[in-house]
Design a protein around this motif. Structure first.
Motif, PDB file in Angstrom:
ATOM      1  N   GLN A   1      -7.639  49.017  42.045  1.00 27.90           N
ATOM      2  CA  GLN A   1      -7.707  50.466  41.772  1.00 27.90           C
ATOM      3  C   GLN A   1      -8.864  50.778  40.821  1.00 27.90           C
ATOM      4  O   GLN A   1      -9.547  51.792  40.964  1.00 27.90           O
ATOM      5  CB  GLN A   1      -6.396  50.965  41.162  1.00 27.90           C
TER       6      GLN A   1
ATOM      7  N   GLY B   1       1.831  59.760  29.272  1.00 27.69           N
ATOM      8  CA  GLY B   1       2.072  61.151  29.689  1.00 27.69           C
ATOM      9  C   GLY B   1       2.084  62.075  28.476  1.00 27.69           C
ATOM     10  O   GLY B   1       1.481  63.156  28.486  1.00 27.69           O
TER      11      GLY B   1
ATOM     12  N   ARG C   1      15.074  60.890  35.978  1.00 23.09           N
ATOM     13  CA  ARG C   1      14.218  59.903  36.651  1.00 23.09           C
ATOM     14  C   ARG C   1      15.034  58.647  36.923  1.00 23.09           C
ATOM     15  O   ARG C   1      15.475  57.979  35.999  1.00 23.09           O
ATOM     16  CB  ARG C   1      12.989  59.583  35.782  1.00 23.09           C
TER      17      ARG C   1
ATOM     18  N   VAL D   1      -2.370  55.257  46.348  1.00 23.35           N
ATOM     19  CA  VAL D   1      -2.769  55.944  45.109  1.00 23.35           C
ATOM     20  C   VAL D   1      -4.271  56.232  45.080  1.00 23.35           C
ATOM     21  O   VAL D   1      -4.691  57.280  44.601  1.00 23.35           O
ATOM     22  CB  VAL D   1      -2.338  55.198  43.824  1.00 23.35           C
TER      23      VAL D   1
ATOM     24  N   GLY E   1       1.697  59.013  38.585  1.00 20.63           N
ATOM     25  CA  GLY E   1       3.164  59.098  38.552  1.00 20.63           C
ATOM     26  C   GLY E   1       3.627  60.514  38.917  1.00 20.63           C
ATOM     27  O   GLY E   1       4.507  60.695  39.758  1.00 20.63           O
TER      28      GLY E   1
ATOM     29  N   ASP F   1      14.085  55.834  37.885  1.00 21.06           N
ATOM     30  CA  ASP F   1      13.486  54.577  37.423  1.00 21.06           C
ATOM     31  C   ASP F   1      13.675  54.367  35.916  1.00 21.06           C
ATOM     32  O   ASP F   1      13.294  53.335  35.382  1.00 21.06           O
ATOM     33  CB  ASP F   1      11.994  54.479  37.817  1.00 21.06           C
TER      34      ASP F   1
ATOM     35  N   GLU G   1       4.769  58.554  14.781  1.00 26.35           N
ATOM     36  CA  GLU G   1       4.972  59.936  15.235  1.00 26.35           C
ATOM     37  C   GLU G   1       3.943  60.295  16.308  1.00 26.35           C
ATOM     38  O   GLU G   1       2.807  59.832  16.248  1.00 26.35           O
ATOM     39  CB  GLU G   1       4.793  60.903  14.050  1.00 26.35           C
TER      40      GLU G   1
ATOM     41  N   ILE H   1       9.316  52.915  43.763  1.00 25.98           N
ATOM     42  CA  ILE H   1       9.443  53.369  42.368  1.00 25.98           C
ATOM     43  C   ILE H   1      10.859  53.087  41.855  1.00 25.98           C
ATOM     44  O   ILE H   1      11.038  52.578  40.749  1.00 25.98           O
ATOM     45  CB  ILE H   1       9.088  54.871  42.254  1.00 25.98           C
TER      46      ILE H   1
ATOM     47  N   PRO I   1       4.763  50.972  30.727  1.00 28.49           N
ATOM     48  CA  PRO I   1       5.673  52.102  30.962  1.00 28.49           C
ATOM     49  C   PRO I   1       6.337  52.488  29.643  1.00 28.49           C
ATOM     50  O   PRO I   1       6.851  51.619  28.935  1.00 28.49           O
ATOM     51  CB  PRO I   1       6.714  51.528  31.934  1.00 28.49           C
ATOM     52  N   GLY I   2       6.281  53.768  29.309  1.00 21.53           N
ATOM     53  CA  GLY I   2       6.903  54.233  28.062  1.00 21.53           C
ATOM     54  C   GLY I   2       5.979  54.161  26.858  1.00 21.53           C
ATOM     55  O   GLY I   2       6.372  54.495  25.748  1.00 21.53           O
TER      56      GLY I   2
ATOM     57  N   GLN J   1       8.738  48.796  41.377  1.00 25.99           N
ATOM     58  CA  GLN J   1       7.492  48.189  41.879  1.00 25.99           C
ATOM     59  C   GLN J   1       6.346  49.201  41.897  1.00 25.99           C
ATOM     60  O   GLN J   1       6.592  50.413  41.903  1.00 25.99           O
ATOM     61  CB  GLN J   1       7.701  47.715  43.319  1.00 25.99           C
TER      62      GLN J   1
ATOM     63  N   VAL K   1       3.309  51.218  43.764  1.00 24.73           N
ATOM     64  CA  VAL K   1       3.049  51.773  45.097  1.00 24.73           C
ATOM     65  C   VAL K   1       1.737  51.146  45.586  1.00 24.73           C
ATOM     66  O   VAL K   1       0.859  50.844  44.760  1.00 24.73           O
ATOM     67  CB  VAL K   1       2.960  53.317  44.951  1.00 24.73           C
TER      68      VAL K   1
ATOM     69  N   ARG L   1       5.711  61.717  42.171  1.00 25.51           N
ATOM     70  CA  ARG L   1       7.007  62.426  42.047  1.00 25.51           C
ATOM     71  C   ARG L   1       6.963  63.763  42.780  1.00 25.51           C
ATOM     72  O   ARG L   1       7.969  64.206  43.320  1.00 25.51           O
ATOM     73  CB  ARG L   1       7.378  62.601  40.567  1.00 25.51           C
TER      74      ARG L   1
HETATM   75  P1  B4P Z   1       5.352  57.972  28.518  1.00 28.53           P
HETATM   76  O1  B4P Z   1       4.838  56.629  28.211  1.00 28.53           O
HETATM   77  O2  B4P Z   1       4.498  59.123  28.192  1.00 28.53           O
HETATM   78  O3  B4P Z   1       5.795  57.789  30.002  1.00 28.53           O
HETATM   79  P2  B4P Z   1       4.920  57.858  31.327  1.00 28.53           P
HETATM   80  O4  B4P Z   1       3.546  58.330  31.099  1.00 28.53           O
HETATM   81  O5  B4P Z   1       5.720  58.684  32.203  1.00 28.53           O
HETATM   82  O6  B4P Z   1       4.760  56.369  31.827  1.00 28.53           O
HETATM   83  P3  B4P Z   1       5.433  55.603  33.010  1.00 28.53           P
HETATM   84  O7  B4P Z   1       4.625  54.371  33.103  1.00 28.53           O
HETATM   85  O8  B4P Z   1       6.865  55.453  32.729  1.00 28.53           O
HETATM   86  O9  B4P Z   1       5.427  56.477  34.324  1.00 28.53           O
HETATM   87  P4  B4P Z   1       4.417  56.862  35.500  1.00 28.53           P
HETATM   88  O10 B4P Z   1       4.797  58.240  35.820  1.00 28.53           O
HETATM   89  O11 B4P Z   1       2.991  56.610  35.175  1.00 28.53           O
HETATM   90  O12 B4P Z   1       6.705  58.318  27.744  1.00 28.53           O
HETATM   91  C1  B4P Z   1       7.909  57.646  27.863  1.00 28.53           C
HETATM   92  C2  B4P Z   1       8.962  58.272  26.918  1.00 28.53           C
HETATM   93  O13 B4P Z   1       8.651  57.949  25.572  1.00 28.53           O
HETATM   94  C3  B4P Z   1       9.050  59.791  26.961  1.00 28.53           C
HETATM   95  O14 B4P Z   1      10.394  60.169  26.980  1.00 28.53           O
HETATM   96  C4  B4P Z   1       8.385  60.241  25.677  1.00 28.53           C
HETATM   97  O15 B4P Z   1       8.949  61.432  25.176  1.00 28.53           O
HETATM   98  C5  B4P Z   1       8.679  59.095  24.749  1.00 28.53           C
HETATM   99  N1  B4P Z   1       7.668  58.926  23.724  1.00 28.53           N
HETATM  100  C6  B4P Z   1       6.318  59.003  23.903  1.00 28.53           C
HETATM  101  N2  B4P Z   1       5.684  58.787  22.730  1.00 28.53           N
HETATM  102  C7  B4P Z   1       6.659  58.543  21.800  1.00 28.53           C
HETATM  103  C8  B4P Z   1       6.636  58.218  20.401  1.00 28.53           C
HETATM  104  N3  B4P Z   1       5.508  58.122  19.716  1.00 28.53           N
HETATM  105  N4  B4P Z   1       7.820  58.002  19.775  1.00 28.53           N
HETATM  106  C9  B4P Z   1       8.987  58.114  20.451  1.00 28.53           C
HETATM  107  N5  B4P Z   1       9.075  58.428  21.770  1.00 28.53           N
HETATM  108  C10 B4P Z   1       7.924  58.634  22.430  1.00 28.53           C
HETATM  109  O16 B4P Z   1       4.805  55.862  36.708  1.00 28.53           O
HETATM  110  C11 B4P Z   1       6.060  55.847  37.349  1.00 28.53           C
HETATM  111  C12 B4P Z   1       6.046  54.923  38.562  1.00 28.53           C
HETATM  112  O17 B4P Z   1       5.147  55.436  39.596  1.00 28.53           O
HETATM  113  C13 B4P Z   1       5.531  53.481  38.329  1.00 28.53           C
HETATM  114  O18 B4P Z   1       6.557  52.619  37.861  1.00 28.53           O
HETATM  115  C14 B4P Z   1       5.016  53.095  39.745  1.00 28.53           C
HETATM  116  O19 B4P Z   1       6.067  52.699  40.588  1.00 28.53           O
HETATM  117  C15 B4P Z   1       4.443  54.387  40.289  1.00 28.53           C
HETATM  118  N6  B4P Z   1       2.994  54.500  40.039  1.00 28.53           N
HETATM  119  C16 B4P Z   1       2.398  55.422  39.215  1.00 28.53           C
HETATM  120  N7  B4P Z   1       1.063  55.249  39.191  1.00 28.53           N
HETATM  121  C17 B4P Z   1       0.795  54.193  40.005  1.00 28.53           C
HETATM  122  C18 B4P Z   1      -0.405  53.505  40.366  1.00 28.53           C
HETATM  123  N8  B4P Z   1      -1.592  53.876  39.885  1.00 28.53           N
HETATM  124  N9  B4P Z   1      -0.313  52.442  41.224  1.00 28.53           N
HETATM  125  C19 B4P Z   1       0.877  52.065  41.721  1.00 28.53           C
HETATM  126  N10 B4P Z   1       2.043  52.663  41.413  1.00 28.53           N
HETATM  127  C20 B4P Z   1       2.015  53.725  40.559  1.00 28.53           C
END
Ligand code: B4P
Length: 190
Positions: free
Chosen positions: A93, A15, A134, A65, A33, A136, A175, A54, A10-11, A58, A60, A37
């Motif tokens: 999955q 995305g 968000r 999914v 995700g 979470d 970057e 979420i 995560p993070g 945890q 889902v 949402r």
């Molecule tokens: P991202 O890492 O892009 O965040 P994300 O894709 O949304 O990942 P995440 O795992 O959190 O969420 P998801 O929706 O998949 O970026 C995070 C932040 O970092 C952003 O603010 C970005 O701007 C910043 N950033 C990025 N690159 C950067 C850089 N180089 N330098 C500085 N900052 C930077 O999942 C959410 C929830 O949904 C999960 O916890 C789970 O409960 C559920 N879920 C989703 N998919 C699932 C699945 N397949 N199975 C079961 N549950 C699932």
């Protein structure tokens, strides 16, 4: 078809990098995700169930999914390919995705994994939590739990693709454009 699995904690920037990849390679972006949402914001039964999990950090359940992915693949089966963002997150999955793609006469081209140290993940998510709304992302305990879920249930998915010689690790720090160049160079080789 070109089918990329974008992987990372995560993070890690899944995305963020997906958006750029979609623009560059003209692929269909499937983020579980985002799909979850959307269900939550529409107040569907699936969304209500997903929200409590979420918000607690945890995963889902797999069947939920996998069903969502099946629908998306059916909708876009004539396209050039897919970017799977945040899916698969468990080995079950990953196995289901293989089967679904097989039924479309295609397969995963490769998994691109973004590696980012834990302190940086927590920093990014906490920062996003200040503006994204968000739930979470706002509680540090939940963020910790999401990272723990990733280590326990999602990391083994990397081994799954490694065994198929489809695993490519990319440094996810620095970057955003610099990381994109690394990812793009790898995807071009696939
Ligand atoms: P991202 O890492 O892009 O965040 P994300 O894709 O949304 O990942 P995440 O795992 O959190 O969420 P998801 O929706 O998949 O970026 C995070 C932040 O970092 C952003 O603010 C970005 O701007 C910043 N950033 C990025 N690159 C950067 C850089 N180089 N330098 C500085 N900052 C930077 O999942 C959410 C929830 O949904 C999960 O916890 C789970 O409960 C559920 N879920 C989703 N998919 C699932 C699945 N397949 N199975 C079961 N549950 C699932």
């Amino acid at each position: 078809m070109l089918n990329i699995v974008l992987f990372g904690a995560p993070g890690a920037g899944k995305g963020t990098q997906s958006e750029k990849l979609v623009e560059y390679f003209h692929l269909v972006h499937i983020s579980t995700g985002d799909l979850l949402r959307k269900e939550i914001s529409q107040g569907t039964q699936l969304g209500m169930k997903a929200k409590s999990l979420i918000d607690d950090g945890q995963l889902v359940p797999d069947n939920v999914v996998i069903g969502m992915i099946e629908n998306q693949l059916r909708l876009h089966k004539e396209e050039k390919g897919f970017i799977f963002d945040g899916f698969p997150r468990t080995v079950a999955q990953a196995e289901a995705l293989d089967e679904l793609l097989k039924s479309l006469d295609t397969e995963v081209s490769g998994m691109v994994a973004l590696t980012v140290p834990k302190e940086e993940l927590v920093k990014r998510l906490t920062l996003r939590g200040q503006t994204s709304g968000r739930t979470d992302d706002t509680d540090e305990e939940v963020i910790e739990k999401r990272i723990k879920e990733y280590n326990n249930k999602t990391k083994p998915v990397a081994d799954y693709y490694q065994e198929q010689n489809k695993f490519y690790e990319i440094d996810g720090t620095g970057e955003i454009d610099e990381i994109f160049n690394r990812v793009k160079n790898q995807v071009e080789k696939l």
